[in-house]
Design an enzyme around this catalytic site. Structure first.
Site, short mmCIF file in Angstrom:
data_model
loop_
_atom_site.label_atom_id
_atom_site.label_comp_id
_atom_site.label_asym_id
_atom_site.label_seq_id
_atom_site.Cartn_x
_atom_site.Cartn_y
_atom_site.Cartn_z
N CYS A 19 34.91 39.78 52.80
CA CYS A 19 34.99 40.90 51.94
C CYS A 19 34.23 42.13 52.80
O CYS A 19 34.79 42.55 53.89
CB CYS A 19 34.41 40.73 50.63
SG CYS A 19 34.66 41.87 49.45
N ARG A 46 41.27 48.69 41.88
CA ARG A 46 40.60 47.43 42.67
C ARG A 46 41.54 46.27 42.50
O ARG A 46 42.30 46.11 41.40
CB ARG A 46 39.26 47.13 41.62
CG ARG A 46 38.56 46.05 42.20
CD ARG A 46 37.19 46.05 41.44
NE ARG A 46 36.29 46.91 42.10
CZ ARG A 46 35.33 46.84 42.87
NH1 ARG A 46 35.62 45.56 43.56
NH2 ARG A 46 34.59 47.87 43.25
N HIS A 70 36.70 35.12 47.91
CA HIS A 70 35.29 34.75 47.50
C HIS A 70 35.65 33.14 47.00
O HIS A 70 36.89 32.73 46.93
CB HIS A 70 34.53 35.63 46.42
CG HIS A 70 34.38 36.86 46.92
ND1 HIS A 70 33.41 37.23 47.79
CD2 HIS A 70 34.96 38.21 46.78
CE1 HIS A 70 33.48 38.53 48.11
NE2 HIS A 70 34.04 39.19 47.29
#
Length: 254
Positions: free
Chosen positions: A92, A125, A207
């Site tokens: 990320c 997002r 993640h």
């Protein structure tokens, strides 16, 4: 000194999303093969040793990214490690920091330059389950299994010609949305891309931690760090990990 040393890079500023767990996964999978493995934690302001076997770095917010980039550029240890051939896993914000540039706190910031990639904000997002098929580019040529993770980012990352995607999206957003990539000549390549591979750097927005969800990727890093082929590593049969992969891959289909 341990036989196998795993660098955990700047967890005090790039540790927001539990990506420290990737170093734990590497240590455990090494120990299960009787490799004396330890984690070397490198915090902000500390020099990055350039002699470790493998390095991991995680995600963080804008201010943390800027601090991380400034430190890693000034220190130079991680770049020297990359030049020496050590595998590096970046997650990320770590992906963005290792790129050429990223936008944070309203300004463009120079990255470390280990990836031919630049990041600007997306309109919306990206958050949720993500799954890909590995491209098998470069150092990841031995990967055969789908990759799964959880994305949560606002950065739209565009790959230059020197970097290849880690995977092609089968579910989720990946590196960039339509607004980020729509004017580019290789728009389809950019829209389907997740992560980046360049040299011995593997980067992703996944993640999870990503290595807990993707044991083959974890073992690839171990193999490269120990100078082996992936198929030379002793197989590990862990039923709980198999169940986790099935569960998460199924979740990405919904």
């Amino acid at each position: 000194m341990a036989e196998f040393e795993i660098g955990l890079v700047l967890p005090d500023v790039l540790g927001t999303y539990g990506d420290d767990g990737n170093a734990l996964v590497l240590r455990q999978r090494a120990r299960m093969r009787d490799i004396d493995a330890e984690i070397v934690t490198i915090r902000l302001g500390e020099p990055v040793p350039d002699s470790l076997d493998v390095y991991t770095m995680g995600g963080g917010e804008d201010t943390a990214q800027i601090l991380a980039a400034e430190h890693l550029i000034a220190d130079g240890g991680l770049s020297r490690a990359a030049d020496a051939g050590a595998p590096i896993l970046a997650i990320c914000a770590g992906l963005q920091v290792l790129g050429e540039s990223f936008r944070a706190s309203g300004k463009y910031v120079d990255g470390v330059g280990l990836l031919d990639a630049s990041t600007t904000p997306m309109q919306q997002r990206a958050i949720g389950e993500v799954a890909t098929q590995p491209t098998r580019a470069g150092i990841t040529a031995e990967l055969t299994e789908p990759l799964t993770g959880f994305e949560n980012h606002l950065g739209g990352t565009i790959l230059g010609s020197e970097a290849e995607p880690l995977g092609r999206i089968t579910h989720g957003v990946g590196n960039s949305d339509r607004s980020t990539a729509e004017d580019l000549p290789d728009v389809q390549r950019q829209r389907s891309a997740e992560g980046a591979v360049q040299g011995n750097v593997i980067a992703t927005y996944m993640h999870g931690p990503v290595l807990a969800r993707n044991p083959q990727l974890a073992d690839l890093l171990l193999a490269k760090a120990t100078g082996q082929r992936l198929d030379e590593l002793e197989p590990l049969e862990i039923a709980a990990i198999d169940r986790l992969r099935i569960e998460r891959l199924d979740a990405a289909k919904k």
